[in-house]
Design a protein around this motif. Structure first.
Motif, PDB file in Angstrom:
ATOM      1  N   SER A  59       0.808  -1.216   0.000  1.00 21.33           N
ATOM      2  CA  SER A  59       0.000   0.000   0.000  1.00 21.33           C
ATOM      3  C   SER A  59       0.844   1.270   0.000  1.00 21.33           C
ATOM      4  CB  SER A  59      -0.962   0.004   1.185  1.00 21.33           C
ATOM      5  OG  SER A  59      -0.277  -0.331   2.360  1.00 21.33           O
ATOM      6  N   SER A  60       2.141   1.156   0.253  1.00 20.83           N
ATOM      7  CA  SER A  60       2.997   2.337   0.230  1.00 20.83           C
ATOM      8  C   SER A  60       4.267   2.030  -0.547  1.00 20.83           C
ATOM      9  CB  SER A  60       3.329   2.777   1.655  1.00 20.83           C
ATOM     10  OG  SER A  60       4.407   3.709   1.645  1.00 20.83           O
ATOM     11  N   TYR A  73     -10.458   1.552   6.771  1.00 20.37           N
ATOM     12  CA  TYR A  73     -10.711   1.712   5.325  1.00 20.37           C
ATOM     13  C   TYR A  73     -10.988   0.355   4.690  1.00 20.37           C
ATOM     14  CZ  TYR A  73      -9.602   2.844   0.415  1.00 20.37           C
ATOM     15  OH  TYR A  73      -9.635   2.996  -0.952  1.00 20.37           O
ATOM     16  N   VAL A 111      -7.735  13.318   1.143  1.00 16.23           N
ATOM     17  CA  VAL A 111      -6.733  12.324   0.692  1.00 16.23           C
ATOM     18  C   VAL A 111      -7.124  10.913   1.115  1.00 16.23           C
ATOM     19  CG1 VAL A 111      -4.847  13.979   0.673  1.00 16.23           C
ATOM     20  CG2 VAL A 111      -5.262  12.653   2.739  1.00 16.23           C
ATOM     21  N   ASP A 128      -6.045   2.366   8.216  1.00 15.94           N
ATOM     22  CA  ASP A 128      -6.011   1.533   7.015  1.00 15.94           C
ATOM     23  C   ASP A 128      -6.964   0.350   7.157  1.00 15.94           C
ATOM     24  OD1 ASP A 128      -3.948  -0.513   5.093  1.00 15.94           O
ATOM     25  OD2 ASP A 128      -4.553   1.498   4.448  1.00 15.94           O
ATOM     26  N   SER A 166      -1.218   4.438   1.856  1.00 14.12           N
ATOM     27  CA  SER A 166      -0.519   4.986   0.698  1.00 14.12           C
ATOM     28  C   SER A 166      -0.408   6.510   0.749  1.00 14.12           C
ATOM     29  CB  SER A 166      -1.252   4.589  -0.584  1.00 14.12           C
ATOM     30  OG  SER A 166      -2.520   5.230  -0.626  1.00 14.12           O
ATOM     31  N   VAL A 167      -1.035   7.113   1.737  1.00 13.79           N
ATOM     32  CA  VAL A 167      -1.051   8.579   1.822  1.00 13.79           C
ATOM     33  C   VAL A 167       0.201   9.078   2.541  1.00 13.79           C
ATOM     34  CG1 VAL A 167      -2.237  10.517   2.933  1.00 13.79           C
ATOM     35  CG2 VAL A 167      -3.557   8.723   1.780  1.00 13.79           C
ATOM     36  N   SER A 225     -10.463   8.417  -1.080  1.00 12.74           N
ATOM     37  CA  SER A 225     -10.382   7.473  -2.193  1.00 12.74           C
ATOM     38  C   SER A 225      -9.114   6.646  -2.207  1.00 12.74           C
ATOM     39  CB  SER A 225     -10.491   8.234  -3.510  1.00 12.74           C
ATOM     40  OG  SER A 225      -9.529   9.263  -3.526  1.00 12.74           O
ATOM     41  N   SER A 226      -8.203   6.871  -1.283  1.00 10.23           N
ATOM     42  CA  SER A 226      -6.959   6.103  -1.275  1.00 10.23           C
ATOM     43  C   SER A 226      -6.814   5.380   0.038  1.00 10.23           C
ATOM     44  CB  SER A 226      -5.740   7.018  -1.424  1.00 10.23           C
ATOM     45  OG  SER A 226      -5.823   7.776  -2.584  1.00 10.23           O
ATOM     46  N   ALA A 227      -6.190   4.216  -0.026  1.00 10.03           N
ATOM     47  CA  ALA A 227      -5.894   3.517   1.219  1.00 10.03           C
ATOM     48  C   ALA A 227      -4.987   4.399   2.065  1.00 10.03           C
ATOM     49  CB  ALA A 227      -5.199   2.194   0.926  1.00 10.03           C
TER      50      ALA A 227
END
Lengths: 232, 392
Positions: free
Chosen positions: A207-208, B291, B308, B288, B316-317, B311-313
């Motif tokens: 995820s990252s 989510y 942010v 996470d 990943s932000v 729409s994003s996990a």
């Protein structure tokens, strides 16, 4: 069941990995113990990726990627679409001097190429597919293992918790949340040394990208510092 | 009435961004992190940029004089600060007079909104250090009364959470200070729990609510609670005028490391402040996981930074410290605005947070102890105890 310590349990798992001609991925693996990631320290991380072996032959890559600013900066770059320095600086949220240093480091080792004035792409040889499996071993506290395994999905494609087989079987009724979030459950019989997958992990992209690249750097660093490259 | 920034190391442009966005009303500055010229210049620049409406206060952190191992940073470059004063020296009226004068004179060189008197740290409202603190406060009042056109005086009291165990001690303290006429009071509590989010003991929180209620509501003093994090909304509900919180965990609860040098912190583990949960949770793995279970909308706070996560996990932000800080201040402001002077609303918010935690846990979201409902549950019990105490 005779009481087993966490250290003995980990050793049993390591022997299992060492004994297999191929790993659970069906290909020869390298693995690392207690890999120091940005989000926790998984008991074991496996990778089958030949790409990692090729990467390890390039000088300076491990040290570069093991620095968070460099890993962060690289995670914002792609090979096919150049990014400007201004764009990268705005997205990376690094101090100016850290940003400049990170960009310099990545350029020196060839991970980043300048394709126009202040426009950058990643090197074409940077692999996209270094796959990691992360394992969290616990004797008792499976909920804690679950919590930790969730963190590892930041850098790993699969994350599993490993419990003594008898305990793993007792938690079958509690596995729904783990399944929903893609965390696998495996039971290891400490006496026979056999591993049983009770609930498969779901393969997802890490995820990252930042955490993934950092883990690559750390894995390469550990590999470089041991005599047995397949076990780090 | 609202949120102030608690100034510390690494401010960058966070304070200015917070003021520009209107999520903070001002800042409590710490001379430990600024040399004298730098501090004076910074206060002047803020005043010029934001005018009279921004609240600018300097907390002199004079109490660090009695802690020989405390990291004092730039404090000893300030003329008012003498490190290493002993209890005997601090008990001497001449020392008290001279230190108060030096401290207030220093602050009067700057365009501040309030002057803050120096104080000493105490562990018990009946101990000798508390008496010294009262002496300092009384001296500050006397000197301030002779000033011509000075900003209002805030009397500062810094104490360990254990002092809040004795309601009799608090009542004796109130008997003294409620006869005074300062502009207001600033309270800093060093909590026993040094984890983050820190957990008060139930009785000590109930007694703190009582203290703030007595000062802020009954006596209508301005009541500023420093180093106060999300629990600030509860303090506002009983009479606090301002609460202060910053960007590091050490600026959101008064840290032990302020009194004794520590070996250094761990890498930051990004946290997301959730208004509905009245708590902060780790971005990874807790937010996470929320989510992943499709429940992210239930915990988002509705700030400008939230988009942010829509729409994003969350994993990943890139949840930077700057964005997390602005978001945190906005969340504190939002929950405070709902609960100000209204304990019933605060209690309702707490009940809803506990309910939401139950829902999330029932679908399998794992929480660490500090991220879970224990704070909300304790606040609920403390509020009930406070009501019994005061008959409100």
């Amino acid at each position: 069941m005779a009481t087993i310590s966490e250290a003995e349990f980990s050793q049993t798992f390591q022997e299992l990995l060492g004994d297999q001609p191929t790993g659970p991925l069906g290909s020869s693996v390298a693995f690392a113990r207690e890999l120091e990631c940005q989000r926790g320290r998984p008991d074991f991380v496996l990778t089958p990726s030949a790409s990692l072996v090729r990467l390890s032959k390039r000088r300076g890559i491990a040290d570069a990627l093991s620095r968070p600013p460099a890993a962060m900066l690289l995670s914002l770059l792609y090979h096919s679409s150049p990014r400007t320095e201004a764009h990268l600086f705005g997205r990376a949220a690094l101090r100016r001097d850290s940003f400049i240093r990170a960009l310099g480091t990545l350029s020196e080792v060839g991970l980043v190429q300048e394709v126009g004035p202040s426009r950058y792409v990643t090197a074409p040889w940077l692999p996209k597919d270094i796959e990691f499996w992360a394992f969290e071993l616990k004797i008792k506290n499976w909920r804690r293992a679950f919590y930790q395994a969730l963190r590892y999905k930041a850098f790993a494609h699969r994350a599993l918790i490993v419990l003594p087989l008898s305990r793993a079987e007792r938690i079958r009724g509690d596995m729904a949340p783990l399944r929903q979030l893609g965390i696998g459950v495996a039971g290891l019989d400490p006496e026979s040394g056999k591993l049983r997958i009770l609930s498969r992990s779901r393969r997802t992209r890490p995820s990252s990208r930042f955490h993934h690249l950092f883990a690559v750097g750390k894995f390469l660093q550990m590999q470089a510092s041991t005599a047995t490259p397949h076990i780090v | 009435m609202g949120i102030l920034a608690q100034h510390g190391y690494g401010k960058g442009d966070k304070i200015e961004r917070g003021l520009d966005r209107g999520v903070i009303e001002g800042v409590i500055l710490n001379p430990r992190f600024h040399a004298p010229d730098g501090l004076t210049g910074y206060v002047g620049a803020l005043r010029e940029a934001y005018g009279d409406k921004v609240i600018l206060v300097v907390d002199p952190h004079f109490f660090l004089t009695a802690f020989p191992d405390a990291p004092i940073g730039q404090l000893d470059k300030h003329s008012y600060f003498l490190p290493g004063l002993t209890r005997a020296q601090l008990s001497n009226p001449r020392t008290v007079r001279a230190q108060v004068k030096a401290c207030l004179d220093f602050q009067r060189t700057m365009p501040l909104s309030r002057l803050m008197g120096p104080t000493v740290y105490f562990e018990d409202f009946s101990d000798r250090w508390n008496q010294i603190a009262l002496n300092f406060a009384a001296e500050a009042l006397e000197q301030h009364s002779a000033y011509d056109q000075a900003p209002p005086l805030i009397l500062s009291f810094v104490f360990g959470e254990g002092a809040l165990n004795s309601k009799d001690g608090i009542d004796e303290f109130l008997d003294v200070v409620s006869t005074w006429e300062p502009g207001g009071f600033a309270l800093t509590v060093k909590q026993s729990d040094q984890a983050y989010p820190a957990l008060f003991h139930e009785d000590s929180l109930a007694n703190l609510l009582y203290l703030v209620y007595a000062l802020g509501h009954l006596n209508e003093f301005e009541c500023i609670c420093e180093y106060t994090d999300l629990v600030g909304f509860l303090l506002h509900s009983v009479g606090a005028s301002h609460t202060a919180t910053g960007w590091f965990n050490s600026l959101r609860r008064f840290p032990q490391s302020a009194l004794r040098a520590s070996k250094g912190g761990r890498p930051r583990n990004p946290r997301y402040s959730s208004g509905p949960l009245l708590n902060s949770v780790t971005v990874l793995p807790e937010l996470d996981a929320i989510y992943g279970f499709g429940r992210i909308a239930d915990v988002l706070s509705g700030t400008a930074e939230d988009h942010v996560f829509a729409s994003s996990a969350p994993a990943s932000v890139n949840w930077t410290l700057g964005n997390a800080t602005l978001h945190h201040w906005e969340v504190c402001q939002s929950i405070t605005n709902k609960a100000t002077d209204d304990l019933s609303t605060a209690e309702l918010m707490i009940d809803e947070a506990i309910q939401l935690y139950g829902d999330l846990r029932s679908v399998g979201v794992p929480f660490q102890a500090g991220s879970g409902p224990r704070n909300a549950e304790l606040w609920s019990r403390a509020a009930q105890t406070f009501r019994s105490m005061t008959g409100t």
